[in-house]
Design a protein around this motif. Structure first.
Motif, short mmCIF file in Angstrom:
data_model
loop_
_atom_site.label_atom_id
_atom_site.label_comp_id
_atom_site.label_asym_id
_atom_site.label_seq_id
_atom_site.Cartn_x
_atom_site.Cartn_y
_atom_site.Cartn_z
N HIS A 27 0.83 -1.21 0.00
CA HIS A 27 0.00 0.00 0.00
C HIS A 27 0.86 1.26 0.00
N ARG A 63 1.61 -8.49 -7.61
CA ARG A 63 0.48 -8.20 -6.72
C ARG A 63 -0.72 -9.10 -6.97
N ARG A 114 -3.40 -2.11 -3.23
CA ARG A 114 -3.07 -1.07 -4.21
C ARG A 114 -2.22 0.01 -3.55
#
Length: 729
Positions: free
Chosen positions: A285, A358, A367
Motif C-alpha cells: 500500500h 500483486r 493497491r
C-alpha cells in the motif's frame, strides 16, 4: 488517559526508511532485487533436484531400538555391550512366539510348536539355536524364545524378520490355535510397523490442514499456494540433509525425531510466511514498486524471524547435552529443520512473491496509495483494535485475571502419572501386546523378557544365589558361560514393562552391589532394565536441559529487545503458560483414556512450548519496540497488539493444527505430544500473547524496557512523506 489505541492519524508520516547500509537491507535486496530473485529461485530448484529423492529415504535410516536411546554409563547399555562382545549377541534381538488355546493345547498343537522350533532354525528365521519349548502348567499355552536378526542401521532387517517369523508360525496352525509374536523384537517391530509410511501420510495431512487455514486466512484462490509450496520444498530439503547426516555422520534418527521434523518445519515455516506476507501486504500500500515493498517488509521482519529461528534452533541444540542418544539426536534434527525453513522463508518465499506480483493477492489486491496512512491499517484490524482498547482500559485486572486462570489450569498437572506399560503405548491392539497378555495369563508375566545378569565366572555362583533370593524374582538360571563371563536369566513375577518389575530390577542391583567378591560387579540388563535406566536418564536430563533452555531463551530475548525487565517478564509468562498447558493436557489425557505418560513427554513439551511459545512473544514485542520508538510506550504497545493480532493468531492456529496431526499416529506418545503442544500454543496465542503480556507491559510502563530506551533509540531518525518513493536499482 485514553481508553482506546490512539488514532494513527496523529503520525501521518510513513515509518523511517530502511537503512541502505545495514546487513538486513543488503540481505533483503539480495533476495528481492529484480535480478537476484531469479538467482534465488534457481538455487532452490537445484536444492530440490538433489534433495527430493533423498528425502524419501529418511525412513531407511531410522533406529527405533530401545537400547540405542540409553546413556553410555547405564547398566542396561553395559549389559548390551557385554552380550555383544562375549556372547556373540550382536545383530540379534529376542522374540517370543506364543501359542495358546482357551480349552487347552491339543496333541496337534504341541506337534505344531515342536515342528516350528526345528523349522525356524532350518529355514534361518532364527538367528541362533532355540531353547526347548516351555509349556504352561495349565496346559493352555506354550512359547518359544526365538532370537531374530537385527541391524541398527536398517530397520527392515528386524521388521521383515518378525513378519517372516509370524507368517511361518501361523502357517498350517490348527484351527482355534492363537499364535502371537511378542518380546523385545516383537514390540520394536510393531513400532516400526506403525511408523512405516507415516512420513508421507503426515506430510499430506499437515499440508492439507495448512492449506485450509491459509485459504481461510487469505480468502484468495492463489496466495495460499505460495507459502504452502515454500514450506513443502523446505521440508523436503530438510529431510534430505538429515538423511545424509544419519547415513554418513552417525546422527541418531528415530520415528519421533522424523515426524517432529516434518510437523515442525511445516508449522514454523507457515508462521514465518504469515508474518512476512502480512507486512508485505502492508508495504504494498505504501510502495508502488513491489520489489521495494518486499525489501522494506523483509528488512522489518528479518530481526523477528531471525530471533525466532535462532531461539528455537539454539534451544533445541541444547539437547546435545542430554544423556540419551535419542535426545542428543533430536536436537540437531530439529535445529537443521529450523535453519533450512528459515532460509526458505527469507529467500524462496520473498522471491516467489515478487516474481508473481500483486495479482497473487486477488481478489483483495493491495493497491499503492500516496495517501495511505496508519488509519487504513487500523481499519483492516478492527477486531484487534477493539481487543487492544479492552486491554488498554483495564490492564491490571486483565493481567491478574489471566495469571489466576493459568495458575488454576496448572493444578491439573498433579493428576499426571508416569510409567506406561507396553499395552498403554499404542492406541490400537498390536500383536506384541496381545502376545504379552497371553503370556501373562498362563506364565509368570516376566517370561517374555527375562532380566539378563552378566557376571564374571568366579562370582557366578554367588550372583545366582543372590538373584534367586530377590523378592519379585520367579526363577533364575545360568544359561551360558563364555569367555570368562556367565549369563544368568531371571524371570520376573511381573510383566517387564510395569513399575513393579522396575522395582524388582532395582532390588536386584542393590542386592548384587552388596554381594562380596566378583558377584558385586554383576551387570543387570534386559527390557525392564532398559525402561528403568531410560526413565532415570530422562529425570536427570530434565534437571540439566530445562535450565539450559531457559537461559538460552532469556539471552536471546535480552539481545533482541536490548532490555532486562521485559525479557524476565516474558520468560516468566512462557513458563507459566507451559505449566498451564501441562495441567490442561493432563485433564485431556484422562478424558481420552490415556492418563499415564512417558517421562520424556515433559521435556519434549517444555522444549517445544517454550521455544515455540516465545515465537509469538518475539513477533509481538519486536513490533512493539518499533512502534514505541515512534509513538511512545502505551500507544506503541497497543498499536503492536492491533497490527500483529490477526497474523499471530493465524500462526498459532496453524501451528496448533499441525501438531494435532500427530494424533494420527497410533501411539499414545504421539497423541499426547500433539495434544500437549497444541493446547500450549493455543493458550499462548489467545491468553498469554493477546492479554497477559500487553497488560503487563502497560502496568509496568516505560520501565518495561529498562535499561533500554526505545523511545530515544528512534527519536532522531529521519522521516519522509508517504508519497515519496525511492526505487531499487
Amino acid at each position: 488517559m485514553t481508553t482506546h489505541p490512539p488514532s494513527p492519524r496523529k503520525s501521518p508520516e510513513e515509518p523511517p526508511p530502511p537503512s541502505t547500509t545495514s546487513f538486513t537491507h543488503k540481505y533483503a535486496k539480495a533476495v528481492a532485487g529484480r535480478r537476484a530473485k531469479w538467482a534465488v529461485l534457481v538455487l532452490w530448484v537445484l536444492l530440490i533436484g538433489v534433495g527430493g529423492s533423498l528425502a524419501a529415504k529418511l525412513g531407511d535410516v531410522q533406529n527405533n531400538e530401545a537400547q540405542t536411546w540409553l546413556p553410555k554409563n547405564a547398566q542396561a547399555t553395559k549389559a548390551v555391550k557385554i552380550a555383544e562382545d562375549y556372547f556373540a549377541d550382536k545383530g540379534r534381538l529376542g522374540s517370543v512366539v506364543v501359542y495358546a488355546r482357551e480349552d487347552g493345547l491339543t496333541e496337534a498343537d504341541l506337534a505344531k510348536v515342536n515342528s516350528d522350533r526345528e523349522r525356524f532354525v532350518t529355514d534361518k528365521l532364527a538367528a541362533a539355536e532355540i531353547p526347548q519349548v516351555t509349556v504352561a502348567s495349565d496346559k493352555k499355552a506354550a512359547f518359544l524364545s526365538v532370537p531374530i536378526k537385527s541391524d541398527k542401521s536398517d530397520n527392515s532387517v528386524l521388521g521383515d524378520g518378525v513378519k517372516d517369523l509370524r507368517k511361518a508360525a501361523q502357517k498350517n496352525a490348527p484351527d482355534g490355535l492363537d499364535v502371537r509374536i511378542t518380546g523385545p523384537a516383537g514390540s520394536i517391530a510393531d513400532f516400526i510397523d506403525v511408523y512405516s509410511g507415516m512420513d508421507g501420510a503426515l506430510m499430506g495431512a499437515t499440508l492439507g490442514l495448512v492449506a485450509i487455514f491459509l485459504l481461510f486466512t487469505y480468502r484468495s484462490p492463489i496466495l495460499w499456494l505460495i507459502p504452502l509450496l515454500s514450506v513443502g520444498l523446505a521440508s523436503q530439503v530438510a529431510s534430505a540433509v538429515v538423511y545424509l547426516l544419519a547415513k554418513h555422520a552417525g546422527l541418531t534418527v528415530n520415528g519421533q525425531s522424523a515426524y517432529v521434523l516434518i510437523v515442525l518445519v511445516l508449522g514454523v515455516g507457515t508462521d514465518y510466511a504469515l508474518l512476512l506476507i502480512a507486512r508485505y501486504r502492508e508495504e504494498l500500500h505504501r510502495h508502488e514498486d513491489r520489489h521495494e515493498a518486499m525489501v522494506y517488509a523483509l528488512q522489518r521482519c528479518l530481526p523477528a524471524i531471525t530471533a525466532s529461528a535462532a531461539t528455537v534452533g539454539i534451544a533445541t541444540l541444547c539437547l546435545v547435552f542430554g544423556s540419551m542418544n535419542s535426545t542428543r539426536g533430536l536436537g540437531p534434527v530439529v535445529a537443521l529443520g529450523v535453519v533450512i525453513v528459515y532460509f526458505a522463508m527469507t529467500t524462496l518465499l520473498p522471491a516467489f512473491l515478487v516474481i508473481l506480483g500483486r495479482w497473487v493477492f486477488w481478489p483483495f489486491t493491495p493497491r499503492y496509495s500516496a495517501e495511505y496512512v496508519d488509519a487504513s491499517v487500523e481499519k483492516e484490524h478492527g477486531f484487534w483494535g477493539r481487543i487492544s482498547g479492552f486491554v488498554g482500559r483495564r490492564p491490571r485486572p486483565i493481567w491478574i485475571g489471566t495469571v489466576l486462570v493459568l495458575g488454576a489450569l496448572a493444578f491439573g498437572a498433579m493428576s499426571l502419572s508416569t510409567g506406561q506399560t507396553q499395552a498403554e503405548q499404542f492406541t490400537k491392539k498390536v500383536d506384541s501386546v496381545a502376545g504379552q497378555e497371553l503370556l501373562s495369563d498362563h506364565f509368570p508375566a516376566g517370561s517374555s523378557a527375562p532380566a539378563d545378569v552378566y557376571v564374571k565366572d568366579a562370582g557366578a555362583a554367588a550372583a545366582l544365589s543372590t538373584v534367586q533370593g530377590v523378592p519379585g524374582v520367579t526363577s533364575a538360571t545360568s544359561v551360558a558361560s563364555r569367555n570368562g563371563w556367565t549369563h544368568i536369566e531371571s524371570v520376573l513375577k511381573n510383566a517387564p514393562d510395569t513399575q513393579a518389575a522396575r522395582q524388582t530390577i532395582d532390588r536386584m542391583r542393590t542386592a548384587l552391589d552388596r554381594s562380596s567378591g566378583e558377584a558385586g560387579d554383576a551387570v543387570v540388563g534386559g527390557q525392564t532394565a532398559i525402561a528403568l535406566d531410560t526413565s532415570d536418564a530422562q529425570g536427570k536430563e530434565e534437571k540439566v536441559l530445562i535450565p539450559l533452555i531457559l537461559a538460552v531463551v532469556l539471552i536471546m530475548l535480552i539481545i533482541l529487545l536490548r532490555a532486562l525487565v521485559a525479557p524476565l517478564m516474558l520468560l516468566l509468562s512462557v513458563v507459566l503458560s507451559y505449566t498451564a498447558a501441562v495441567g490442561t493436557a493432563a485433564l485431556l489425557f484422562h478424558a481420552v483414556g490415556y492418563p499415564r505418560i512417558d517421562r520424556g513427554l515433559l521435556l519434549f513439551g517444555f522444549l517445544f512450548l517454550v521455544a515455540l511459545g516465545v515465537d509469538y512473544t518475539i513477533f509481538l514485542m519486536t513490533r512493539a519496540r518499533e512502534e514505541v520508538g515512534k509513538r511512545g510506550h502505551r500507544d506503541g504497545v497497543l498499536t503492536s497488539l492491533t497490527v500483529t493480532g490477526g497474523v499471530i493468531t493465524s500462526a498459532g492456529l496453524v501451528l496448533a493444527a499441525t501438531f494435532s496431526v500427530l494424533a494420527a499416529i497410533p501411539t499414545v506418545a504421539s497423541l499426547q505430544q500433539g495434544l500437549l503442544v497444541a493446547v500450549g500454543i493455543l493458550l499462548d496465542t489467545f491468553i498469554v500473547r493477546s492479554l497477559l503480556i500487553p497488560a503487563l507491559a502497560l502496568e509496568l510502563g516505560p520501565k518495561f524496557w529498562r535499561p533500554g530506551h526505545p523511545e530515544r533509540d528512534e527519536a532522531d531518525l529521519p522521516v519522509r512523506p508517504r508519497a515519496e518513493s525511492a526505487r531499487l536499482g
